[in-house]
Scaffold this motif. Sequence first.
Motif, PDB file in Angstrom:
ATOM      1  N   SER A 145       0.432  11.486  -6.423  1.00  0.00           N
ATOM      2  CA  SER A 145      -0.111  10.807  -5.258  1.00  0.00           C
ATOM      3  C   SER A 145      -0.014   9.290  -5.416  1.00  0.00           C
ATOM      4  N   LYS A 146      -0.290   8.792  -6.626  1.00  0.00           N
ATOM      5  CA  LYS A 146      -0.173   7.357  -6.892  1.00  0.00           C
ATOM      6  C   LYS A 146       1.273   6.897  -6.730  1.00  0.00           C
ATOM      7  N   CYS A 148       3.539   8.265  -4.759  1.00  0.00           N
ATOM      8  CA  CYS A 148       3.825   8.225  -3.320  1.00  0.00           C
ATOM      9  C   CYS A 148       3.264   6.960  -2.688  1.00  0.00           C
ATOM     10  N   ASP A 149       2.048   6.582  -3.073  1.00  0.00           N
ATOM     11  CA  ASP A 149       1.447   5.350  -2.548  1.00  0.00           C
ATOM     12  C   ASP A 149       2.304   4.139  -2.908  1.00  0.00           C
ATOM     13  N   ILE A 152       5.506   4.027  -0.780  1.00  0.00           N
ATOM     14  CA  ILE A 152       5.204   3.597   0.589  1.00  0.00           C
ATOM     15  C   ILE A 152       4.931   2.090   0.616  1.00  0.00           C
ATOM     16  N   ASP A 153       4.242   1.568  -0.430  1.00  0.00           N
ATOM     17  CA  ASP A 153       3.998   0.127  -0.519  1.00  0.00           C
ATOM     18  C   ASP A 153       5.308  -0.648  -0.629  1.00  0.00           C
ATOM     19  N   ASN A 182      -2.550  11.047   5.670  1.00  0.00           N
ATOM     20  CA  ASN A 182      -2.626   9.586   5.768  1.00  0.00           C
ATOM     21  C   ASN A 182      -1.358   8.916   5.252  1.00  0.00           C
ATOM     22  N   GLN A 183      -0.816   9.430   4.173  1.00  0.00           N
ATOM     23  CA  GLN A 183       0.429   8.860   3.649  1.00  0.00           C
ATOM     24  C   GLN A 183       1.561   9.023   4.651  1.00  0.00           C
ATOM     25  N   SER A 186       1.259   6.668   7.525  1.00  0.00           N
ATOM     26  CA  SER A 186       1.666   5.318   7.125  1.00  0.00           C
ATOM     27  C   SER A 186       3.183   5.181   7.150  1.00  0.00           C
TER      28      SER A 186
END
Length: 298
Positions: A145-146, A148-149, A152-153, A182-183, A186
């Motif tokens: 999950s981190k 993926c974040d 996306i960043d 949510n991801q 975004s």
Amino acid sequence: MLQKKCLEDLVSILNNEGEWIKVHAAEFLIWEGNGTCDTDIEELFLKENDLFGDTSYYRIGIWRVLAQASTTDSGKNFWRNKILDVFVNPNEVDRIHAIESLAKLRYTPLQCFTLEFPNINESDLSPFDLYTQWSRAHISQNEASKTCDLMIDVLAKSDSKNNAVKSIASYILRYIGKLTDNQWKSLKYLILTSDNLELRPSLLSTLWITKPKSLEMDDLLRSELMSLRSRKANVIHFLAAIGEVGCKRDVDLVKEVYEQLSDVRSQDYNPDLHASAAYTLLKLINKTLMLTTEISYQ
């Protein structure tokens, strides 16, 4: 007959092309060849290793295939560890190929070594950093999950003009799997608000592949993604998406693309795209046959 033709095409490309095209064809056969070609692939790539096992870059592809085609766990580990040895040696020129391949094999070096991984808060990450973080995603769901974040960043950085890095971030998201609601929202927002036309085809494909079951694609975005098949520069993104989320109704559509890309008489014939189209069509056919078999048993 169509299933047989796709398999024959992949075997022909495997036997007649070289280096990374050969690697891709081999992997496609391993993944969708129903186990009928694995032994031949292993023998072929053992010979490739005899010839090119000391050739930087391509050797990583050879070992990646052997790590998947080997019929024993010890064999799989042996070839994977050869890739690992390249990654942990800072003097090797193909370390980036090694860490990408380890990530594709769903392996993280943290399982054997204490290594310095990139800080996900860094503002500028290199392709090597992104691939390393991708391998780290296999440690746990939290790390995935981190990761993926982080990707996306990277994609959201409006000040960055480095489309090569952003393309890698998009590519990595596809491999990790479904995003959280949510991801995904975004990622969708990025597509709707971005004017980066060069990156858009990749993002559209990634959006489709990573969509959670609870959410829906907008009709306009779906239509735009389907239109990617009409341009050779973008067709690979269409194939990647339709191969993951397509179903029986898409077989004829992919067949049309396959027939165009498999025309060896075409002036711009590309054997790598030919292999990708054959693999995608084979994947959809196999998926359809599997569903038919499951229904018949119910």
